[in-house]
Design an enzyme around this catalytic site. Structure first.
Site, PDB file in Angstrom:
ATOM      1  N   PRO A   2       0.705  -1.211   0.082  1.00 15.58           N
ATOM      2  CA  PRO A   2      -0.113   0.078   0.049  1.00 15.58           C
ATOM      3  C   PRO A   2       0.642   1.297  -0.055  1.00 15.58           C
ATOM      4  CG  PRO A   2      -1.244  -1.578   1.252  1.00 15.58           C
ATOM      5  CD  PRO A   2       0.019  -2.378   0.664  1.00 15.58           C
ATOM      6  N   GLU A   3       1.615   1.558   0.607  1.00 14.71           N
ATOM      7  CA  GLU A   3       2.086   2.978   0.857  1.00 14.71           C
ATOM      8  C   GLU A   3       3.254   3.229  -0.340  1.00 14.71           C
ATOM      9  OE1 GLU A   3       2.471   4.796   4.691  1.00 14.71           O
ATOM     10  OE2 GLU A   3       1.712   2.851   5.625  1.00 14.71           O
TER      11      GLU A   3
END
Length: 310
Positions: A2-3
């Site tokens: 995700p990031e």
DNA sequence: AGGGTAACCTGTATGC
DNA sequence: TGCATACAGGTTACCC
């Protein structure tokens, strides 16, 4: 994964292993993996077939690959558990394989979108050339530039923070203010900046904003150099390998462990259906902004945070 | 208008 | 062992 650092690791993998290749077929194995495409999965596949992927792009946590069909691109978001993998054609299907893309040069492997929780997906969009913003898929026009983007506007970011009536971690996770920051790197940057997650954004001075942004960039660049953060096999690059930044985390996941600066046990607090990790000594909670009005006749009501100039 | 919450999913870890 | 609960790195729709 995700990031920003994890997504950038994937972007680099796509650039190396998928860009320039001609698509022969697309197999959609789960309808929800194709997003916002009202014409349906079959139409999605038909529009990719026969086209070639261009260079891999990224803004924040979004990835996209332009097609040689001018103005059209494939947008990807990994959500909480999405993976983009390059696998040998004969490799066994993953349990959560959602989409398979095969190429005219099968020796280079096939592209697979695998996603346990199906919060992520691929979609097809027009790639718009926005005068001030470069070319990007129409549906992510609201996503702000990320802190590693050379054109990120620090002054505008600070102005927006001052105007908002919210707290600093909420603002960091607001992808329309700054993109690419998620729960891990928000906690890491706040720890480095010695800021409590509930600090009102309106109380940040320009030097504080500059400092915070510096820490965000530092921690993201360090994570990128380590191949990203992986807690388990869900978060891997296109070749299925985990990054090793987890061992370098100072805040995230360190409840009850000593702060690496002062030794005080770190805390975890429920926050927006997830968790915030912080050091209670290095990152003390902000003082309440307004005092309770005192009873009439008492000494005077003092407003701690009267705004300067009217 | 803008801030805050619940919902979207599947899997794993923990406690009773 | 079984069952319930909590939690997981994101985004969005929809409250107020």
């Amino acid at each position: 994964m995700p990031e920003l650092p994890e997504v950038e690791v994937v972007r680099r993998g796509l650039e190396r292993w998928a860009s320039g290749r001609a698509i022969t077929d697309v197999e959609v194995r789960h309808p929800r993996a194709v997003r916002r495409h009202t014409a349906g999965a079959a139409d999605f596949a038909a529009r990719l077939r026969g086209h070639r992927f261009g260079p891999a792009r990224r803004r924040g946590k979004y990835l996209w690959l332009p097609l040689d069909d001018p103005g059209v691109c494939v947008l990807a978001h990994l959500g909480m558990s999405g993976q983009l993998l390059i696998q040998p054609a004969g490799a066994p299907d993953e349990r959560h394989l959602r989409i398979r893309v095969t190429f005219a040069d099968p020796a280079g492997g096939e592209l697979r979108f695998v996603d346990q929780r199906t919060f992520g997906g691929l979609s097809l969009h027009r790639e718009l050339v926005v005068p001030d913003s470069g070319a990007l898929p129409d549906v992510i026009a609201h996503i702000a530039r990320d802190p590693l983007d050379p054109l990120f506007d620090e002054r505008a970011f600070h102005t927006a923070l001052r105007r908002r009536r919210t707290t600093v971690k909420r603002a960091l996770l607001d992808q329309s203010l700054i993109s690419g920051v998620g729960n891990i790197y928000a906690d890491e940057a706040l720890w480095r900046a010695r800021l409590h997650y509930e600090r009102p954004t309106a109380s940040l001075t320009r030097p504080r904003t500059t400092e915070l942004l510096g820490h965000i960039r530092d921690v993201m660049n360090a994570a990128l150099a380590a191949g990203g953060t992986s807690f388990d096999s869900l978060y891997v690059n296109v070749n299925g390998e985990s990054g090793y930044f987890e061992r370098s985390l100072d805040a995230y996941g360190r409840e009850d462990e000593p702060c690496r600066r002062c030794g005080t046990p770190m805390r975890r607090r429920p926050w927006m259906n997830r968790s915030s990790y912080y050091c209670p000594r290095c990152q003390p909670p902000p003082r309440p902004r307004r005092t309770v009005p005192v009873a009439p006749g008492k000494a005077g009501t003092r407003n701690v945070s009267r705004r300067p100039g009217k």
